[in-house]
Write a protein that holds these residues in place. Structure first.
Motif, PDB file in Angstrom:
ATOM      1  N   CYS A   1       0.829  -1.209   0.000  1.00  0.00           N
ATOM      2  CA  CYS A   1       0.000   0.000   0.000  1.00  0.00           C
ATOM      3  C   CYS A   1       0.863   1.258   0.000  1.00  0.00           C
ATOM      4  CB  CYS A   1      -0.925  -0.006   1.216  1.00  0.00           C
ATOM      5  SG  CYS A   1      -2.032   1.410   1.293  1.00  0.00           S
TER       6      CYS A   1
ATOM      7  N   ASN B   1       0.624   4.407  -2.693  1.00  0.00           N
ATOM      8  CA  ASN B   1       0.450   5.816  -2.357  1.00  0.00           C
ATOM      9  C   ASN B   1       1.795   6.529  -2.276  1.00  0.00           C
ATOM     10  OD1 ASN B   1      -1.062   8.105  -1.715  1.00  0.00           O
ATOM     11  ND2 ASN B   1      -0.877   7.745   0.492  1.00  0.00           N
TER      12      ASN B   1
ATOM     13  N   ASN C   1      -0.700   3.737   3.980  1.00  0.00           N
ATOM     14  CA  ASN C   1      -0.926   5.154   3.691  1.00  0.00           C
ATOM     15  C   ASN C   1      -0.241   6.037   4.716  1.00  0.00           C
ATOM     16  OD1 ASN C   1      -2.744   5.291   1.311  1.00  0.00           O
ATOM     17  ND2 ASN C   1      -4.101   4.074   2.592  1.00  0.00           N
TER      18      ASN C   1
ATOM     19  N   SER D   1       3.411   6.206   4.006  1.00  0.00           N
ATOM     20  CA  SER D   1       3.735   7.087   2.883  1.00  0.00           C
ATOM     21  C   SER D   1       3.773   8.549   3.316  1.00  0.00           C
ATOM     22  CB  SER D   1       2.720   6.893   1.758  1.00  0.00           C
ATOM     23  OG  SER D   1       1.440   7.348   2.135  1.00  0.00           O
TER      24      SER D   1
ATOM     25  N   TYR E   1      -7.157   9.107   0.340  1.00  0.00           N
ATOM     26  CA  TYR E   1      -5.845   9.155   0.982  1.00  0.00           C
ATOM     27  C   TYR E   1      -4.744   9.511  -0.010  1.00  0.00           C
ATOM     28  CZ  TYR E   1      -6.927   7.213   5.620  1.00  0.00           C
ATOM     29  OH  TYR E   1      -7.370   7.021   6.903  1.00  0.00           O
ATOM     30  N   THR E   2      -4.860   9.025  -1.239  1.00  0.00           N
ATOM     31  CA  THR E   2      -3.787   9.220  -2.216  1.00  0.00           C
ATOM     32  C   THR E   2      -3.703  10.652  -2.724  1.00  0.00           C
ATOM     33  OG1 THR E   2      -5.150   8.621  -4.125  1.00  0.00           O
ATOM     34  CG2 THR E   2      -4.058   6.826  -2.953  1.00  0.00           C
TER      35      THR E   2
ATOM     36  N   VAL F   1      -4.315   7.916   9.459  1.00  0.00           N
ATOM     37  CA  VAL F   1      -4.230   6.509   9.087  1.00  0.00           C
ATOM     38  C   VAL F   1      -3.765   5.660  10.272  1.00  0.00           C
ATOM     39  CG1 VAL F   1      -3.294   4.857   7.445  1.00  0.00           C
ATOM     40  CG2 VAL F   1      -3.695   7.200   6.731  1.00  0.00           C
TER      41      VAL F   1
END
Length: 468
Positions: free
Chosen positions: A53, A57, A185, A188, A282-283, A307
């Motif tokens: 994940c 992202n 997420n 990231s 989220y992205t 997150v």
């Protein structure tokens, strides 16, 4: 009474009990077993799901930095790279489900590790040639390769839980696998600690930071790949429960049966509307926050905390659910109602109805996302209960496929010229509202858990007769 007569009487009672409960020796609780190895299986898979994940992202939290360092990395490119994860899911999901069904969980997880590693190598390798165009192309290809195994990542948790964990730990195990994927997420959003923003570094310095980050990812992916290859068994020597021993209906049979199951359909549609848009958001969270004056560095803190809290709150909810099982519907309605309330708060902030302050942005997003994330394992567990004894692969496959359809549409909207970002909050509220209405009409039916409980009772009865 003589000893021989006593033995005969005990034997007769035992035969009577076996006939009454129709339970063989192999299905009694005494022959079920849990292994500490289950925590290694769940742990290595959860980390791999987290890392996959994070790669999905990769560029959203670094949108300002990558745009300054490389030509052509605007919001449309960042959204499209993320969108490859949802597009490839739709393309490869059926084929990967069949591979998992035929070859088991070990082969499936090994495929994840291989593809994620290839994706990291492609991106990092492109930096060895000083070409912005090549790097951009490799980022797209790397996203396609990484996203192609998304179906396995998303449908594996309930399978691992069913194979390795006893009934009182299954929801927690499913939640860990799913929520650690979501936690990627958060990982990231820590990337700006390594990659500086344009405010604090030149484009060449940012390029160097990005190269360092991508090389780190290559090393991590190789370690995980070796770990899975060395030891990740397909199933335990002895099953943990009676439901884990029951042969599942095949893929096509499960699909046909689930389509006719109205409670399952409502649960899946409700989950799709509840989860898909926040997950895709989220992205591109940076762009929504930028509209209300939150820059990349501050968005890092909001994204990471939202997150992280979502993951750990979700695991707490799953543990409570395992301890007090039988209230999934009420729990979902409760979580979604408060989820909508916090999204509505953020809606008022973005539309200027309330003066924007830092603490309100933090609270509305963090609590909204935390409550939303906590519904994922509960939806999954409810769907599996409705569908039993259908294959968990198909059960999870349906709702993850639907989530990716909605996520793909959501991210494609960013390609519309001058669309802006105000529409996002409308979408969050609309999809969440639809989901809570649908779940109200679901009638709870805990088929799998009921079978496990009956097996424990029958096994205990047989044990009592034997000891007497």
């Amino acid at each position: 009474m003589s000893q021989e007569a006593t033995l005969v009487l005990k034997k007769c009672k035992l035969m009577e009990a076996e006939s009454k409960y129709q339970q063989s020796d192999e299905a009694t609780p005494q022959n079920f077993k849990t292994y500490k190895l289950r925590f290694w299986i769940l742990g290595i898979f959860s980390f791999l799901a987290f890392f996959q994940c994070l790669q999905w992202n990769l560029w959203g939290p670094l949108s300002a930095s990558v745009d300054a360092a490389f030509d052509g990395f605007g919001s449309d490119t960042v959204a499209m790279i993320a969108n490859w994860g949802t597009i490839t899911y739709l393309i490869f999901s059926y084929h990967l489900v069949r591979i998992m069904d035929k070859n088991g969980i070990r082969v499936a997880v090994l495929i994840i590790a291989v593809f994620v590693t290839v994706g990291t190598v492609l991106r990092a390798g492109a930096l060895l040639i000083n070409s912005d165009i090549l790097f951009k192309v490799m980022c797209h290809i790397g996203a396609i390769v990484n996203g192609a195994v998304g179906p396995i990542v998303m449908i594996s948790p309930p399978v691992i839980a069913a194979l390795w964990f006893p009934p009182n730990e299954r929801t927690t195990a499913t939640g860990c696998g799913q929520l650690f994927n979501l936690l990627g997420n958060a990982g990231s959003y820590l990337q700006p600690l390594i990659v500086r923003s344009p405010k604090h570094a030149s484009s060449e310095e940012i390029r160097s930071d990005i190269a360092r980050l991508l090389y780190i990812y290559v090393g991590v992916s190789l370690v995980v790949l070796v770990s899975v290859a060395v030891y990740f068994p397909a199933k335990p020597p002895t099953p943990p429960s009676v439901s884990s021993t029951k042969e599942r209906i095949d893929v096509m049979g499960s699909a046909a049966r689930l389509v006719r199951n109205s409670d399952y359909r409502l649960t899946v549609i409700s989950m799709v509307f509840c989860i898909s848009v926040p997950a895709a958001w989220y992205t591109v969270l940076n762009f929504s926050l930028g509209e209300i004056g939150i820059d990349q560095d501050e968005a890092m803190g909001i994204g990471f905390l939202s997150v992280s809290c979502s993951t750990f709150f979700g695991i707490l909810v799953t543990r409570i659910t395992d301890m007090l099982y039988g209230h999934l519907k009420v729990s979902l309605i409760f979580l979604m109602a408060f989820d909508i309330a916090f999204f509505y708060w953020f809606f008022l902030l973005t539309w200027g109805c309330i003066e924007v302050t830092q603490w309100q942005v933090y609270v509305s997003i963090i609590f909204g996302m935390s409550l939303n994330g906590a519904t994922i394992p509960l939806f999954t567990e409810l769907a599996v209960e409705f569908a039993y004894p259908c294959s968990e692969l198909v059960v999870a496959g349906f709702f993850t496929f639907g989530m990716n359809v909605i996520g793909t549409v959501f991210l494609f909207l960013f390609l519309i010229p001058n669309i802006g970002y105000d529409w996002i909050t409308y979408t969050l509220l609309a999809t969440s509202s639809v989901s809570i209405v649908l779940i109200v009409f679901v009638e709870e039916n805990y088929r799998r858990t009921s079978e496990d409980k009956q097996a424990r009772v029958k096994g205990q009865a047989t044990s009592d007769v034997t000891s007497s």
